[in-house]
Design a protein around this motif. Structure first.
Motif, PDB file in Angstrom:
ATOM      1  N   GLY A  86      -6.006  -5.001  -0.453  1.00 30.47           N
ATOM      2  CA  GLY A  86      -5.836  -5.353  -1.867  1.00 30.47           C
ATOM      3  C   GLY A  86      -5.700  -4.180  -2.807  1.00 30.47           C
ATOM      4  N   GLY A  87      -5.845  -2.946  -2.296  1.00 30.29           N
ATOM      5  CA  GLY A  87      -5.767  -1.778  -3.165  1.00 30.29           C
ATOM      6  C   GLY A  87      -4.383  -1.579  -3.772  1.00 30.29           C
ATOM      7  N   VAL A  88      -3.349  -1.685  -2.941  1.00 30.79           N
ATOM      8  CA  VAL A  88      -1.973  -1.521  -3.433  1.00 30.79           C
ATOM      9  C   VAL A  88      -1.619  -2.615  -4.447  1.00 30.79           C
ATOM     10  N   PRO A  89      -1.867  -3.906  -4.145  1.00 34.81           N
ATOM     11  CA  PRO A  89      -1.593  -4.936  -5.160  1.00 34.81           C
ATOM     12  C   PRO A  89      -2.371  -4.734  -6.458  1.00 34.81           C
ATOM     13  N   THR A  90      -3.609  -4.249  -6.365  1.00 32.87           N
ATOM     14  CA  THR A  90      -4.405  -4.024  -7.574  1.00 32.87           C
ATOM     15  C   THR A  90      -3.794  -2.941  -8.443  1.00 32.87           C
ATOM     16  N   GLU A  91      -3.384  -1.842  -7.826  1.00 38.26           N
ATOM     17  CA  GLU A  91      -2.742  -0.760  -8.585  1.00 38.26           C
ATOM     18  C   GLU A  91      -1.439  -1.235  -9.224  1.00 38.26           C
ATOM     19  N   GLY A  95       6.737  -6.064   7.742  1.00 37.00           N
ATOM     20  CA  GLY A  95       5.409  -5.452   7.645  1.00 37.00           C
ATOM     21  C   GLY A  95       4.675  -5.470   8.969  1.00 37.00           C
ATOM     22  N   SER A  96       4.803  -6.566   9.706  1.00 36.81           N
ATOM     23  CA  SER A  96       4.175  -6.659  11.022  1.00 36.81           C
ATOM     24  C   SER A  96       4.795  -5.655  11.998  1.00 36.81           C
ATOM     25  N   ILE A  97       6.106  -5.466  11.917  1.00 36.31           N
ATOM     26  CA  ILE A  97       6.786  -4.505  12.798  1.00 36.31           C
ATOM     27  C   ILE A  97       6.362  -3.076  12.466  1.00 36.31           C
ATOM     28  N   SER A 119       7.185  -5.731  -5.395  1.00 33.21           N
ATOM     29  CA  SER A 119       6.396  -4.759  -4.643  1.00 33.21           C
ATOM     30  C   SER A 119       5.016  -5.310  -4.324  1.00 33.21           C
ATOM     31  N   LEU A 120       4.387  -5.950  -5.310  1.00 37.73           N
ATOM     32  CA  LEU A 120       3.077  -6.558  -5.089  1.00 37.73           C
ATOM     33  C   LEU A 120       3.167  -7.713  -4.091  1.00 37.73           C
ATOM     34  N   LEU A 121       4.180  -8.557  -4.271  1.00 27.44           N
ATOM     35  CA  LEU A 121       4.372  -9.666  -3.329  1.00 27.44           C
ATOM     36  C   LEU A 121       4.611  -9.135  -1.918  1.00 27.44           C
ATOM     37  N   GLY A 122       5.395  -8.058  -1.801  1.00 24.73           N
ATOM     38  CA  GLY A 122       5.657  -7.476  -0.493  1.00 24.73           C
ATOM     39  C   GLY A 122       4.402  -6.969   0.178  1.00 24.73           C
ATOM     40  N   ASN A 174      -7.808  -0.134   9.646  1.00 24.22           N
ATOM     41  CA  ASN A 174      -7.734  -0.273   8.186  1.00 24.22           C
ATOM     42  C   ASN A 174      -6.682   0.654   7.588  1.00 24.22           C
ATOM     43  N   ALA A 175      -6.612   1.901   8.092  1.00 23.07           N
ATOM     44  CA  ALA A 175      -5.616   2.848   7.582  1.00 23.07           C
ATOM     45  C   ALA A 175      -4.204   2.403   7.937  1.00 23.07           C
ATOM     46  N   VAL A 176      -4.033   1.841   9.124  1.00 23.52           N
ATOM     47  CA  VAL A 176      -2.721   1.329   9.525  1.00 23.52           C
ATOM     48  C   VAL A 176      -2.288   0.215   8.585  1.00 23.52           C
ATOM     49  N   ASN A 177      -3.204  -0.695   8.261  1.00 26.04           N
ATOM     50  CA  ASN A 177      -2.880  -1.779   7.329  1.00 26.04           C
ATOM     51  C   ASN A 177      -2.493  -1.248   5.960  1.00 26.04           C
ATOM     52  N   LEU A 178      -3.221  -0.234   5.498  1.00 24.58           N
ATOM     53  CA  LEU A 178      -2.929   0.348   4.184  1.00 24.58           C
ATOM     54  C   LEU A 178      -1.553   0.998   4.159  1.00 24.58           C
ATOM     55  N   PHE A 179      -1.249   1.821   5.157  1.00 22.12           N
ATOM     56  CA  PHE A 179       0.047   2.507   5.190  1.00 22.12           C
ATOM     57  C   PHE A 179       1.196   1.508   5.327  1.00 22.12           C
ATOM     58  N   SER A 180       0.986   0.450   6.078  1.00 16.37           N
ATOM     59  CA  SER A 180       2.035  -0.560   6.245  1.00 16.37           C
ATOM     60  C   SER A 180       2.358  -1.220   4.915  1.00 16.37           C
ATOM     61  N   SER A 181       1.318  -1.613   4.182  1.00 18.44           N
ATOM     62  CA  SER A 181       1.554  -2.268   2.893  1.00 18.44           C
ATOM     63  C   SER A 181       2.197  -1.319   1.895  1.00 18.44           C
ATOM     64  N   VAL A 182       1.827  -0.034   1.941  1.00 16.78           N
ATOM     65  CA  VAL A 182       2.441   0.954   1.044  1.00 16.78           C
ATOM     66  C   VAL A 182       3.928   1.093   1.342  1.00 16.78           C
ATOM     67  N   ILE A 183       4.283   1.186   2.621  1.00 17.29           N
ATOM     68  CA  ILE A 183       5.687   1.351   3.012  1.00 17.29           C
ATOM     69  C   ILE A 183       6.519   0.146   2.576  1.00 17.29           C
ATOM     70  N   ILE A 184       6.006  -1.053   2.849  1.00 18.73           N
ATOM     71  CA  ILE A 184       6.748  -2.261   2.458  1.00 18.73           C
ATOM     72  C   ILE A 184       6.853  -2.358   0.940  1.00 18.73           C
ATOM     73  N   ALA A 185       5.772  -2.047   0.226  1.00 21.49           N
ATOM     74  CA  ALA A 185       5.784  -2.128  -1.237  1.00 21.49           C
ATOM     75  C   ALA A 185       6.769  -1.146  -1.848  1.00 21.49           C
ATOM     76  N   LEU A 186       6.974  -0.008  -1.216  1.00 21.35           N
ATOM     77  CA  LEU A 186       7.885   0.996  -1.756  1.00 21.35           C
ATOM     78  C   LEU A 186       9.341   0.741  -1.383  1.00 21.35           C
ATOM     79  N   VAL A 187       9.580   0.291  -0.161  1.00 23.37           N
ATOM     80  CA  VAL A 187      10.948   0.230   0.369  1.00 23.37           C
ATOM     81  C   VAL A 187      11.636  -1.099   0.082  1.00 23.37           C
TER      82      VAL A 187
END
Length: 357
Positions: free
Chosen positions: A161-166, A289-291, A196-199, A332-345
């Motif tokens: 939830g950190g990326v969606p919150t920001e 995101g799963s990939i 980006s948040l939805l992603g 947890n770090a893998v989940n965070l980086f995945s959401s960041v990549i999807i949110a940006l790209v």
């Protein structure tokens, strides 16, 4: 004389036997009392912070005349509803104490920013919690780190939830609180932030659905995404057809929640771009995101098979045999980086295909 000594000893034993249980009782009582007081202090702080949001919003809208202020009803809804959900999540052991407090903060910010953000977060949390507890007896046999009820702590809440919150905070700074149609031709920056948040949420949902459904429903052995070799169930970075389809459905479910909320709360949809691509976007974010999560897990997260317990472990032990990955990131770090990549790209890619109003 001896009788008097024995009588005194007997009296002393009775006194001690009475005092010791009382001390234990008092210790438990004070521990619960301090926990209750800490919860009250934190709740009061959150209410004060939410009031500060409201005051700042009213002041900014009055001074600049462009931003929409937070209405009292939106403020009240944003406090009470996340509080009820976090409390229920804690009672049902979907969240631990820190996870409930972290979820309350995330829920408040997303809800006060945009009701579509809230509905997406709500669907992600409810479905993920239900799926984590689904077929738990089977998961205990294949997951060495399975926790009863799947309790999430503050770290897991932050990583999901950190990326969606920001993004929700940036959305309020850019557009103010409220719902808008996603239309790049009229609201480019705000539309980009919404997608980006939805992603990010759809990515987290897709990964959770893939892990929780694919691990127990797939009849074929999973394959490592980097080499396509068959690996044991529970290996980081392993995928199955059932898991990939589940990730697509998980992201689509979050997208549907966002889309329905848009239909209910956005007033000028008839003069805006069509909103149905939100569902397609959510499905794509869940699958991709799963990939991405699987690739990061296969390369940067250790997986080994422990012969003693007969399960895949995420850290090296004396009886574990290496399967894949290096011990660089945890789950947890893998989940965070995945959401960041999807949110940006993904929002930038969708801009080329999004209908114009």
């Amino acid at each position: 004389m001896n009788f008097q000594v024995l009588q005194q000893v007997s009296n002393l034993i009775q006194v001690l036997s009475f005092l010791i249980p009382m001390s234990y009782y008092q210790e438990d009582f004070f521990r619960e009392y301090l926990k209750m007081m800490a919860n009250m202090v934190i709740l009061n702080l959150l209410i004060c912070i939410s009031l500060a949001f409201w005051i700042v919003s009213m002041t900014a809208s009055t001074y600049y005349g462009t931003l929409r202020p937070i209405s009292p009803w939106r403020w009240l809804f944003s406090v009470l509803v996340p509080l009820i959900i976090a409390t229920q999540g804690f009672k049902k052991k979907s969240l631990d104490h820190s996870g409930a407090l972290g979820g309350l903060v995330v829920g408040f910010i997303l809800t006060v920013a945009n009701y579509s953000f809230f509905s997406s977060l709500f669907v992600f949390f409810v479905t993920s919690s239900k799926l984590t507890k689904w077929k738990k007896d089977i998961k205990k046999q294949i997951d060495s780190e399975y926790k009863e009820g799947g309790q999430r702590n503050w770290v897991q809440v932050f990583c999901n939830g950190g990326v969606p919150t920001e993004l929700a905070l940036l959305y309020m700074i850019e557009n103010g609180p409220g719902e808008i149609p996603i239309d790049f031709s009229k609201e480019y920056t705000a539309s980009w932030m919404c997608l980006s948040l939805l992603g990010a949420l759809a990515c987290s949902a897709g990964d959770t659905w893939a892990s929780e459904i694919g691990s127990v429903m797939s009849k074929s052995k999973p394959r490592l995404i980097t080499t396509w070799e068959q690996v044991p169930v529970g290996t980081n970075g392993a995928v199955t057809l059932v898991g990939l389809i589940s990730s697509l459905l998980g992201g689509m479910t979050v997208g549907i929640a966002y889309f329905i909320t848009q239909l209910l709360f956005v007033s000028d949809l008839e003069i805006s771009a069509p909103q149905w691509p939100i569902i397609v976007f959510g499905a794509a974010a869940g699958l991709l995101g799963s990939i991405v999560d699987s690739y990061l897990g296969a390369t940067m997260q250790y997986s080994g098979f422990d012969q003693t317990i007969g399960m895949v472990v995420n850290h090296q032990t004396k009886d574990s045999k290496h399967i894949s990955g290096k011990p660089i990131l945890d789950n947890n770090a893998v989940n965070l980086f995945s959401s960041v990549i999807i949110a940006l790209v993904l929002p930038g890619m969708s801009w080329f295909f999004w209908p114009r109003g």
